[in-house]
Design a protein around this motif. Structure first.
Motif, short mmCIF file in Angstrom:
data_model
loop_
_atom_site.label_atom_id
_atom_site.label_comp_id
_atom_site.label_asym_id
_atom_site.label_seq_id
_atom_site.Cartn_x
_atom_site.Cartn_y
_atom_site.Cartn_z
N ASP A 188 20.59 30.62 -16.13
CA ASP A 188 19.14 30.54 -15.88
C ASP A 188 18.42 31.06 -17.11
OD1 ASP A 188 16.56 30.53 -15.02
OD2 ASP A 188 16.95 31.56 -13.12
N LEU A 189 17.84 30.15 -17.90
CA LEU A 189 17.19 30.55 -19.14
C LEU A 189 15.91 31.34 -18.90
CD1 LEU A 189 17.85 27.30 -21.16
CD2 LEU A 189 18.55 29.59 -21.84
N ASN A 190 15.35 31.24 -17.69
CA ASN A 190 14.15 32.02 -17.37
C ASN A 190 14.45 33.51 -17.32
OD1 ASN A 190 12.42 29.77 -17.06
ND2 ASN A 190 13.30 29.38 -15.04
N GLN A 191 15.73 33.85 -17.13
CA GLN A 191 16.12 35.25 -17.08
C GLN A 191 16.86 35.71 -18.34
OE1 GLN A 191 18.32 35.93 -13.46
NE2 GLN A 191 16.81 34.88 -12.18
N ALA A 192 16.92 34.82 -19.33
CA ALA A 192 17.65 35.15 -20.56
C ALA A 192 16.75 35.86 -21.56
CB ALA A 192 18.22 33.87 -21.18
N ASP A 193 17.34 36.75 -22.35
CA ASP A 193 16.61 37.49 -23.38
C ASP A 193 16.71 36.69 -24.68
OD1 ASP A 193 15.28 39.33 -24.87
OD2 ASP A 193 16.96 40.74 -25.02
N LEU A 194 15.69 35.88 -24.96
CA LEU A 194 15.71 34.99 -26.12
C LEU A 194 14.45 35.18 -26.95
CD1 LEU A 194 16.83 31.73 -24.26
CD2 LEU A 194 18.28 33.20 -25.67
N PRO A 195 14.50 34.83 -28.24
CA PRO A 195 13.28 34.88 -29.07
C PRO A 195 12.18 34.00 -28.46
CG PRO A 195 15.23 34.53 -30.43
CD PRO A 195 15.68 34.39 -29.01
N LEU A 196 10.95 34.44 -28.59
CA LEU A 196 9.82 33.73 -27.98
C LEU A 196 9.73 32.29 -28.48
CD1 LEU A 196 7.33 33.78 -26.18
CD2 LEU A 196 6.01 34.65 -28.15
N GLY A 235 30.85 14.18 -8.02
CA GLY A 235 30.01 14.05 -6.83
C GLY A 235 30.25 15.11 -5.79
N ASN A 236 31.48 15.68 -5.72
CA ASN A 236 31.78 16.69 -4.71
C ASN A 236 31.61 18.11 -5.22
OD1 ASN A 236 32.31 14.81 -2.80
ND2 ASN A 236 34.54 14.85 -3.02
N LEU A 237 30.99 18.27 -6.38
CA LEU A 237 30.79 19.62 -6.92
C LEU A 237 29.93 20.46 -5.99
CD1 LEU A 237 31.35 21.46 -9.30
CD2 LEU A 237 29.29 20.57 -10.41
N ASN A 238 29.00 19.83 -5.28
CA ASN A 238 28.15 20.58 -4.37
C ASN A 238 28.93 21.20 -3.23
OD1 ASN A 238 25.85 20.09 -5.80
ND2 ASN A 238 25.38 18.18 -4.73
N HIS A 239 30.15 20.71 -2.97
CA HIS A 239 30.97 21.29 -1.91
C HIS A 239 31.27 22.75 -2.19
CE1 HIS A 239 32.67 17.09 -0.63
NE2 HIS A 239 31.36 17.16 -0.63
N ILE A 240 31.33 23.08 -3.49
CA ILE A 240 31.62 24.46 -3.86
C ILE A 240 30.33 25.25 -3.97
CG2 ILE A 240 32.67 25.91 -5.63
CD1 ILE A 240 34.53 23.60 -6.28
N GLU A 241 29.29 24.62 -4.47
CA GLU A 241 28.05 25.34 -4.73
C GLU A 241 27.27 25.64 -3.45
OE1 GLU A 241 26.56 22.33 -7.46
OE2 GLU A 241 26.56 23.84 -9.03
N GLN A 293 21.04 21.76 -18.54
CA GLN A 293 20.59 21.34 -17.21
C GLN A 293 19.08 21.54 -17.18
OE1 GLN A 293 23.13 20.19 -15.41
NE2 GLN A 293 21.78 19.31 -13.88
N CYS A 294 18.35 20.49 -16.84
CA CYS A 294 16.89 20.55 -16.93
C CYS A 294 16.21 20.54 -15.58
CB CYS A 294 16.38 19.37 -17.77
SG CYS A 294 17.02 19.36 -19.46
N THR A 295 16.90 20.13 -14.53
CA THR A 295 16.25 20.03 -13.22
C THR A 295 16.23 21.35 -12.48
OG1 THR A 295 18.39 19.31 -12.33
CG2 THR A 295 16.81 17.60 -12.93
N GLN A 296 17.22 22.23 -12.77
CA GLN A 296 17.31 23.50 -12.06
C GLN A 296 18.32 24.39 -12.79
OE1 GLN A 296 18.78 22.40 -8.20
NE2 GLN A 296 20.75 21.73 -8.96
N PRO A 297 18.30 25.72 -12.49
CA PRO A 297 19.36 26.57 -13.04
C PRO A 297 20.73 26.09 -12.56
CG PRO A 297 17.55 27.90 -12.20
CD PRO A 297 17.28 26.48 -11.77
N ARG A 298 21.76 26.45 -13.29
CA ARG A 298 23.10 25.96 -12.94
C ARG A 298 24.16 26.98 -13.33
NH1 ARG A 298 25.86 20.15 -14.57
NH2 ARG A 298 28.03 20.75 -14.23
N GLN A 299 25.07 27.23 -12.41
CA GLN A 299 26.21 28.09 -12.70
C GLN A 299 27.30 27.23 -13.32
OE1 GLN A 299 26.49 31.55 -12.15
NE2 GLN A 299 28.28 31.25 -13.45
N TRP A 300 27.72 27.59 -14.52
CA TRP A 300 28.77 26.82 -15.19
C TRP A 300 30.13 27.35 -14.75
CZ3 TRP A 300 26.63 22.79 -17.54
CH2 TRP A 300 25.32 22.90 -17.97
N PHE A 301 31.00 26.45 -14.32
CA PHE A 301 32.28 26.85 -13.76
C PHE A 301 33.34 27.00 -14.85
CE2 PHE A 301 30.15 24.78 -10.18
CZ PHE A 301 30.28 25.79 -9.23
#
Length: 491
Positions: A234-242, A3-9, A275-283
């Motif tokens: 962020d998969l929107n910025q990833a270079d992946l097969p179509l 629950g306190n992960l947002n304290h860092i983000e 993560q499906c709701t938004q991009p996420r930085q994995w720690f």
């Protein structure tokens, strides 16, 4: 758990609780100059409500407020979810020893006196935020270790089920990461991958029964083989097969963390968090936790494979030990085991148990005339015919002796057993196996003895065997190729 992960983000949120508006304005200005977000409460009740709603990173709490004072409010905050982990800075005009002790006893992390010295306030807030981050990191480390211990204990249980372990792993990891979906992929020989276990948020599409194609992993496969984790914030910025992009879009994936599961230095599959709701930085601590878990999963897979192979071998050995090699029916040992088992069950439940003993008529003469090879073939055909006449899974057909067979019929009355016995006699005779030396018929025939009983704990299966054997003896005396029932009075 996180629950306190947002304290860092996110920018830290400061909750200021003071009934003096002038003080609140001053504190707000100072905190906002430091780059913090600020929320306000004018009394203790509002402070408690705001904390529960906002989950701030730190609270600046006035000691003297109307209604619930700062000390009581501080004490009550400790009982709220996350309250015992949130730093509280008491702001007080009291400097006596008793007031300081009261503040710390109520759960305050520190205190500052009025008139407030801005430099001191800034320093105290920065220190408490830093301390809070360290505490959060230690707590997450503890949670991670607890998760690993829990999973390891599950895996060490006797006869672990791989499906159970994998399902537990994805569920625990999703809870630990607060991820939207966690799946375990298994690669096939074609190098495609299928989801073998999944934990997913309600309302999100399931990936069960879907296929991830080999070309999607081609560029990353060497990294996987070396045990490297692939983190995609962020998969929107990833270079992946179509085709993979379309698949992930349908699955609503915006960020992914892929951890290889290596088995004997070969890639077995992947542990993947979405993560499906938004991009996420994995720690780093999240990546480290999943790497350790993937290692534990690999150990469990190896252990399960060994256990399953051993279990199959044990079953095979037991089958060989209880199977007649020629007819592939149960042997005498299995007959004795099963009769004892059904006798106990019948005595416990007070249900009927019937037994049929069969003997091939004049089989010695058949062997002498046609040879042992023909005799073996005859036994196999008779065994098959007897098996075909018994249709229930609970019925057991066994080779009882050289040319003798036995049929155990649980939960069957003697009337039912007589019907089965007559069907066996007819089926064997219908085989038409030539037997010129028989004095009964020109083909193979059977004599059958039938007995039935409701078992009792003070009797033994020998009673039933003896009765069926006497009935078989009478069938032979009366001319063979017939079924004889042993009367109840004689059992």
């Amino acid at each position: 758990m996180m629950g306190n992960l947002n304290h860092i983000e996110e920018t830290p949120l400061i909750l200021i609780a003071d009934d003096d508006e002038t003080i609140r304005v001053l504190l707000r200005r100072v905190m906002e100059q430091e780059g913090y977000r600020v929320a306000e409460a004018s009394d203790g009740t509002t402070c408690l409500e705001s904390f529960a709603r906002l989950q701030p990173n730190i609270i600046l709490l006035d000691a003297r407020m109307p209604g619930i004072d700062g000390f009581s409010c501080c004490l009550q905050l400790q009982s709220l979810p996350g309250g015992d982990r949130t730093p509280i800075l008491i702001v007080t005009s009291l400097e006596d020893r008793a007031s300081v002790d009261q503040a710390f006893q109520a759960g305050a992390s520190d205190f500052i006196t009025k008139p407030i010295q801005i430099a001191v306030l800034r320093h105290r807030v920065r220190r408490l935020l830093k301390t809070g981050k360290v505490v959060d990191e230690l707590r997450r480390q503890t949670e991670r270790e607890q998760l690993l211990r829990t999973l390891l204990l599950r895996q060490m249980r006797e006869s672990p089920s791989l499906d159970e372990v994998l399902n537990t792993t994805v569920s625990e990891v999703r809870h630990f990461l607060e991820a939207d979906r966690v799946v375990i992929y298994k690669f096939s020989y074609s190098k495609d991958a299928v989801v073998v276990s999944e934990a997913v948020q309600p309302m999100l599409p399931s990936l069960q029964q879907t296929i991830a194609y080999a070309n999607w992993f081609a560029e990353k496969r060497e990294l996987y083989n070396r045990g490297h984790v692939v983190s995609t914030p962020d998969l929107n910025q990833a270079d992946l097969p179509l085709s993979m992009i379309k698949f992930l879009q349908q699955a609503q994936v915006q960020a992914a963390l892929e951890v290889p599961i290596l088995l004997e230095d070969s890639l077995w599959g992947l542990l993947v968090a979405h993560q499906c709701t938004q991009p996420r930085q994995w720690f780093p601590f999240e990546i480290d936790a999943l790497e350790q878990l993937a290692g534990q999963v690999a150990l469990t897979i190896r252990h399960t494979i060994l256990y399953e192979n051993l279990h199959k071998l044990t079953q095979r050995l037991h089958l060989l030990a209880t199977l007649d090699g020629l007819t592939q029916l149960a042997n005498r040992r299995r007959f004795n085991e099963y009769l004892q088992q059904e006798w106990r069950r019948g005595a416990r439940e007070q249900t009927h148990l019937s037994l049929i003993l069969c003997d091939i008529d004049f089989f010695k003469g058949y062997n002498d005339s046609y040879g042992h090879q023909a005799g073996d073939e005859c036994l196999k055909q008779v065994a098959l015919a007897i098996s075909q006449a018994t249709r229930r899974p609970a019925d057991l057909v066994a080779r009882y002796g050289g040319e003798e067979f036995a049929v155990i019929l649980p939960n069957t009355s003697v009337e039912g057993a007589l019907y089965v016995a007559e069907e066996i006699r007819i089926k064997v005779k219908a085989l038409g196996i030539q037997h010129d030396t028989s004095s009964v018929d020109r083909s193979i025939t059977l004599s059958l003895g039938v007995a039935g009983i409701v078992p009792h704990h003070d009797t033994s299966p020998v009673t039933l065997i003896t009765a069926a054997d006497q009935a078989l003896y009478r069938a032979k005396l009366e001319g063979r190729d017939r079924v004889v029932l042993q009367a109840h009075a004689e059992i």
